[in-house]
Write a protein that holds these residues in place. Structure first.
Motif, PDB file in Angstrom:
ATOM      1  N   ALA A  16      34.063  39.555  43.011  1.00 17.28           N
ATOM      2  CA  ALA A  16      33.771  38.981  41.698  1.00 17.28           C
ATOM      3  C   ALA A  16      32.698  39.817  41.001  1.00 17.28           C
ATOM      4  CB  ALA A  16      33.296  37.539  41.858  1.00 17.28           C
ATOM      5  N   LEU A  47      28.938  36.805  42.985  1.00 15.22           N
ATOM      6  CA  LEU A  47      29.266  37.486  41.728  1.00 15.22           C
ATOM      7  C   LEU A  47      28.240  38.582  41.454  1.00 15.22           C
ATOM      8  CD1 LEU A  47      31.069  37.376  39.062  1.00 15.22           C
ATOM      9  CD2 LEU A  47      29.190  36.060  38.108  1.00 15.22           C
ATOM     10  N   LEU A  76      37.878  38.953  38.688  1.00 14.09           N
ATOM     11  CA  LEU A  76      38.063  38.327  39.995  1.00 14.09           C
ATOM     12  C   LEU A  76      39.147  39.105  40.713  1.00 14.09           C
ATOM     13  CD1 LEU A  76      37.979  34.543  38.982  1.00 14.09           C
ATOM     14  CD2 LEU A  76      36.103  35.944  39.847  1.00 14.09           C
ATOM     15  N   ASP A  77      38.823  39.574  41.887  1.00 10.49           N
ATOM     16  CA  ASP A  77      39.767  40.344  42.704  1.00 10.49           C
ATOM     17  C   ASP A  77      40.316  41.557  41.943  1.00 10.49           C
ATOM     18  OD1 ASP A  77      40.967  40.826  45.125  1.00 10.49           O
ATOM     19  OD2 ASP A  77      42.677  39.509  44.768  1.00 10.49           O
ATOM     20  N   ILE A  97      35.139  29.722  35.317  1.00 11.16           N
ATOM     21  CA  ILE A  97      35.153  30.590  36.500  1.00 11.16           C
ATOM     22  C   ILE A  97      35.181  29.790  37.797  1.00 11.16           C
ATOM     23  CG2 ILE A  97      33.892  32.397  37.747  1.00 11.16           C
ATOM     24  CD1 ILE A  97      32.526  33.106  35.087  1.00 11.16           C
ATOM     25  N   TYR A 101      36.987  30.981  41.392  1.00  5.75           N
ATOM     26  CA  TYR A 101      35.952  31.591  42.229  1.00  5.75           C
ATOM     27  C   TYR A 101      35.835  30.841  43.555  1.00  5.75           C
ATOM     28  CZ  TYR A 101      31.377  33.106  43.891  1.00  5.75           C
ATOM     29  OH  TYR A 101      30.353  33.607  44.671  1.00  5.75           O
TER      30      TYR A 101
END
Length: 106
Positions: A16, A47, A76-77, A97, A101
């Motif tokens: 992240a 993150l 993300l990813d 998020i 997440y």
């Protein structure tokens, strides 16, 4: 020194990542950033946040198609998940998020 290559590598290697685009002349940017950082720290410990000063590195902003500040991009990813510009609420960002997440990190 921050570069497009460094950022792209981080996007691919980290689960992240948030890119925060701002400039020294942007008052909204400076008011929003500490609130966002605090919310991210509290809700998304994995993150990684990268701050980008568009006055120093306009080529990075251009690469990510960022034309207004502040702009927040959340990956993300390795994929862009969220893009917010100008008027954003911290609560709204956290809410958008949170579920993906949590699914990725649990």
């Amino acid at each position: 020194m921050l570069s497009i290559e460094t950022i792209e590598q981080t996007l691919q290697s980290e689960l992240a990542v948030a890119l925060y685009f701002s400039a020294p002349t942007c008052n909204v940017c400076h008011a929003l950033k500490p609130k966002l950082l605090s919310a991210f720290e509290e809700n998304f410990p994995q993150l990684q946040v990268i701050s980008i000063d568009i006055s120093e590195t306009p080529e990075i902003a251009s690469h990510f198609s960022v034309f207004t500040i502040p702009t927040l991009l959340v990956y993300l990813d390795g994929k862009e998940f969220l893009r917010k510009s100008r008027h954003m609420s911290v609560g709204e960002v956290v809410q958008e998020i949170k579920r993906p997440y949590d699914m990725m990190t649990s």
